[in-house]
Design a protein around this motif. Sequence first.
Motif, PDB file in Angstrom:
ATOM      1  N   CYS A   1       0.850  -1.180   0.000  1.00  0.00           N
ATOM      2  CA  CYS A   1       0.000   0.000   0.000  1.00  0.00           C
ATOM      3  C   CYS A   1       0.887   1.232   0.000  1.00  0.00           C
ATOM      4  O   CYS A   1       2.049   1.172   0.382  1.00  0.00           O
ATOM      5  CB  CYS A   1      -0.877   0.020   1.252  1.00  0.00           C
ATOM      6  N   LYS A   2       0.309   2.340  -0.416  1.00  0.00           N
ATOM      7  CA  LYS A   2       1.053   3.592  -0.317  1.00  0.00           C
ATOM      8  C   LYS A   2       0.148   4.658   0.263  1.00  0.00           C
ATOM      9  O   LYS A   2      -1.042   4.703  -0.008  1.00  0.00           O
ATOM     10  CB  LYS A   2       1.627   4.014  -1.665  1.00  0.00           C
ATOM     11  N   ARG A   3       0.750   5.471   1.096  1.00  0.00           N
ATOM     12  CA  ARG A   3       0.026   6.555   1.734  1.00  0.00           C
ATOM     13  C   ARG A   3      -0.204   7.653   0.701  1.00  0.00           C
ATOM     14  O   ARG A   3       0.679   7.997  -0.059  1.00  0.00           O
ATOM     15  CB  ARG A   3       0.832   7.104   2.913  1.00  0.00           C
ATOM     16  N   MET A   4      -1.400   8.150   0.684  1.00  0.00           N
ATOM     17  CA  MET A   4      -1.736   9.243  -0.209  1.00  0.00           C
ATOM     18  C   MET A   4      -1.872  10.507   0.622  1.00  0.00           C
ATOM     19  O   MET A   4      -2.803  10.643   1.400  1.00  0.00           O
ATOM     20  CB  MET A   4      -3.055   8.960  -0.937  1.00  0.00           C
ATOM     21  N   GLY A   5      -0.915  11.392   0.474  1.00  0.00           N
ATOM     22  CA  GLY A   5      -1.013  12.672   1.167  1.00  0.00           C
ATOM     23  C   GLY A   5      -2.098  13.527   0.544  1.00  0.00           C
ATOM     24  O   GLY A   5      -2.668  13.186  -0.489  1.00  0.00           O
ATOM     25  N   PRO A   6      -2.387  14.655   1.161  1.00  0.00           N
ATOM     26  CA  PRO A   6      -3.420  15.526   0.606  1.00  0.00           C
ATOM     27  C   PRO A   6      -2.966  16.120  -0.737  1.00  0.00           C
ATOM     28  O   PRO A   6      -1.909  16.726  -0.829  1.00  0.00           O
ATOM     29  CB  PRO A   6      -3.595  16.615   1.663  1.00  0.00           C
ATOM     30  N   THR A   7      -3.756  15.873  -1.768  1.00  0.00           N
ATOM     31  CA  THR A   7      -3.492  16.407  -3.105  1.00  0.00           C
ATOM     32  C   THR A   7      -4.830  16.785  -3.735  1.00  0.00           C
ATOM     33  O   THR A   7      -5.885  16.290  -3.306  1.00  0.00           O
ATOM     34  CB  THR A   7      -2.815  15.356  -4.025  1.00  0.00           C
TER      35      THR A   7
END
Length: 107
Positions: free
Chosen positions: A70-76
Amino acid sequence: MTTLTTEDHLALCNALADAARPTDVYQAVERVLAGRPGFGLFTMLVRTPDGEQVRRVHTNNPQAYPLEGCKRMGPTPWGDLVLERRQCYLAHDAEGIRWAFPDHALI
């Protein structure tokens, strides 16, 4: 932008009706889109139950975009549109890819 034909819609409806697993549907969508001009990369991501990460569940390029972890999705802006507001995003050109994805050079 290319629109889907009646045959495309029928193929997708049949895939949904006949699907034994979610990957059957992902593969059907990929088959329909692969015939479109500009098609290159097709991946499907799902959000983890905690809402903090995404996990790739389908890819047509496993070397560059493997089905692991999994990968963390920062605020975009993309995350706000797709993950928070649950709207689809289809990039129509290189600028749309750059806007949405930090790894746009690979895509």
